[in-house]
Scaffold this motif. Structure first.
Motif, short mmCIF file in Angstrom:
data_model
loop_
_atom_site.label_atom_id
_atom_site.label_comp_id
_atom_site.label_asym_id
_atom_site.label_seq_id
_atom_site.Cartn_x
_atom_site.Cartn_y
_atom_site.Cartn_z
N SER A 14 0.83 -1.20 0.00
CA SER A 14 0.00 0.00 0.00
C SER A 14 0.86 1.25 0.00
O SER A 14 0.38 2.34 0.26
N HIS A 48 -5.05 -0.35 -2.99
CA HIS A 48 -5.86 0.87 -2.81
C HIS A 48 -6.89 0.65 -1.70
O HIS A 48 -7.30 1.60 -1.05
N PHE A 49 -7.29 -0.59 -1.48
CA PHE A 49 -8.28 -0.87 -0.45
C PHE A 49 -7.72 -0.67 0.96
O PHE A 49 -8.47 -0.63 1.93
N PRO A 105 -5.81 4.75 0.04
CA PRO A 105 -6.37 5.33 -1.18
C PRO A 105 -5.55 6.49 -1.76
O PRO A 105 -6.01 7.15 -2.68
N PHE A 140 -9.29 -3.07 -4.84
CA PHE A 140 -10.28 -2.20 -4.23
C PHE A 140 -11.31 -3.05 -3.48
O PHE A 140 -11.63 -4.16 -3.90
N VAL A 159 -14.97 -3.67 -3.25
CA VAL A 159 -16.02 -3.44 -4.24
C VAL A 159 -17.26 -4.24 -3.87
O VAL A 159 -17.17 -5.40 -3.46
N GLN A 172 -13.04 6.26 0.51
CA GLN A 172 -12.16 6.38 -0.65
C GLN A 172 -11.50 5.05 -1.01
O GLN A 172 -10.95 4.89 -2.10
N ARG A 173 -11.55 4.10 -0.08
CA ARG A 173 -10.94 2.79 -0.29
C ARG A 173 -11.87 1.81 -0.99
O ARG A 173 -11.46 0.70 -1.30
N MET A 174 -13.10 2.21 -1.23
CA MET A 174 -14.11 1.27 -1.73
C MET A 174 -14.94 1.88 -2.84
O MET A 174 -15.01 3.10 -3.01
N LEU A 225 -14.80 2.02 -11.54
CA LEU A 225 -13.64 1.15 -11.72
C LEU A 225 -12.85 1.53 -12.97
O LEU A 225 -11.61 1.54 -12.96
N MET A 240 -10.82 4.56 -12.21
CA MET A 240 -9.62 4.25 -11.44
C MET A 240 -8.59 3.53 -12.29
O MET A 240 -7.39 3.77 -12.16
#
Length: 336
Positions: free
Chosen positions: A171, A190-191, A194, A223, A225, A280-282, A294, A297
């Motif tokens: 990360s 990113h999860f 972020p 991510f 999701v 922001q992580r999802m 998606l 991103m």
């Protein structure tokens, strides 16, 4: 666009670790049929809400239950182990399932530091130790060591017909530079974080040095999701993920819970701010909304593979989320 899965084997309230692992197996079969590219499983320790502690064992079972999807670790936490043992584990997997095994590696404890110290009492979380492990691991996997060195007397067995794909999971951008130096793939989480991801990927690509296992940079991004075309389902799952993240940050652990447990929960202004940060992580919403986000991103990261993490509380809703995404992205699965 390629879609892949990172599964954490979440334990639902009222369920058991065995049931969570059975759901992971069912999910691997389902996503293979839908046309997903990879199925990675995570390593966590002393976490009551997650069942996955030993990805190398789970990978063997998953690969035996599937036919074509790549199966791997997301990831093995290297500081807990010797490089030789990791090489042996994944050479065994590659020998059993040639051309289908991914060795994803990280340096996080996968839990708390006390547990990490018990897993490996000599673990200092030293940066140099990690560099040495990556160096040793590549040598064991490729049967090369300087003549006269201690490692030259040892060969990681068995010797498979191919080498598992090697990925560094991180990360931060620093581990991406290690992936570039050793000619490994880079998976940005990113999860978990972020911020700074596109820059980390750019630095990885610009400093990539080809290896005997990988000639060109290879990147995917992970991510949290969830998608459903029922807005109430999305709202419920959003509330549960908000609570999950906050409890982990406040207490360092999350016990299994369900939506009814949240009905009396209220948040302070500071907690509300943290929830907004964590969102922001999802990416959550309808299938079309999730696809749009998606792809946005993917453009920012300049990647053609996205790794999806789904911890929805209802297993059927997890299955449906992956089906909707396979459909909207037009994956080439047998049932998509």
């Amino acid at each position: 666009m390629k879609l892949s899965v990172l599964d954490q084997s979440p334990i639902r309230k009222g369920s058991t670790a065995r049931e969570a692992l059975q759901e992971t197996v069912a999910l691997a079969k389902w996503t293979e049929e839908l046309g997903y590219t990879r199925f990675w499983v995570a390593e966590h320790h002393n976490v009551t809400s997650l069942a996955g502690t030993t990805p190398e064992i789970l990978i063997a079972h998953l690969a035996g239950q599937t036919n074509s999807i790549r199966v791997g670790s997301g990831g093995v936490m290297l500081p807990h182990y010797s490089a030789l043992k990791v090489a042996e584990n994944f050479r065994m997997l590659e020998a059993l399932f040639p051309g289908r095994i991914d060795l994803g590696m990280g340096r996080a404890p996968g839990g708390d530091r006390v547990t990490a110290s018990l897993l490996n009492p000599t673990n200092t979380f030293s940066e140099q130790d990690l560099v040495q492990q990556l160096f040793d691991l590549q040598n064991y996997l490729n049967d090369r060591y300087a003549p006269g060195s201690a490692q030259a007397q040892v060969r990681a067995m068995p010797v498979p017909p191919s080498v598992p794909e090697q990925w560094v999971l991180s990360s931060t951008g620093h581990s991406g530079l290690l992936a570039a130096h050793f000619g490994m793939g880079f998976s940005f989480a990113h999860f978990i974080n972020p911020h700074g991801g596109p820059e980390a990927v750019q630095h990885y690509r610009s400093r990539f040095q080809p290896s005997e296992n990988l000639e060109e940079p290879q990147v995917n991004v992970a991510f949290f999701v969830f998608c459903s075309d029922d807005p109430e389902v999305v709202q419920r799952q959003q509330a549960m993920v908000d609570y999950r993240f906050l409890q982990y940050e406040l207490r360092g652990r999350v016990n299994p819970f369900d939506y009814n447990d949240l009905k009396t929960v209220s948040y302070s202004p500071a907690e509300e701010a943290r929830i907004q940060h964590n969102r922001q992580r999802m990416i959550m919403g309808s299938s079309e909304e999730v696809k749009k986000q998606l792809l946005k991103m993917a453009d920012q990261y300049e990647v053609d593979e996205l790794m999806l993490v789904n911890v929805a509380s209802e297993f059927e809703e997890r299955l449906e989320s992956y089906r909707l995404l396979a459909e909207v992205f037009e994956l080439k699965g047998v049932i998509a």
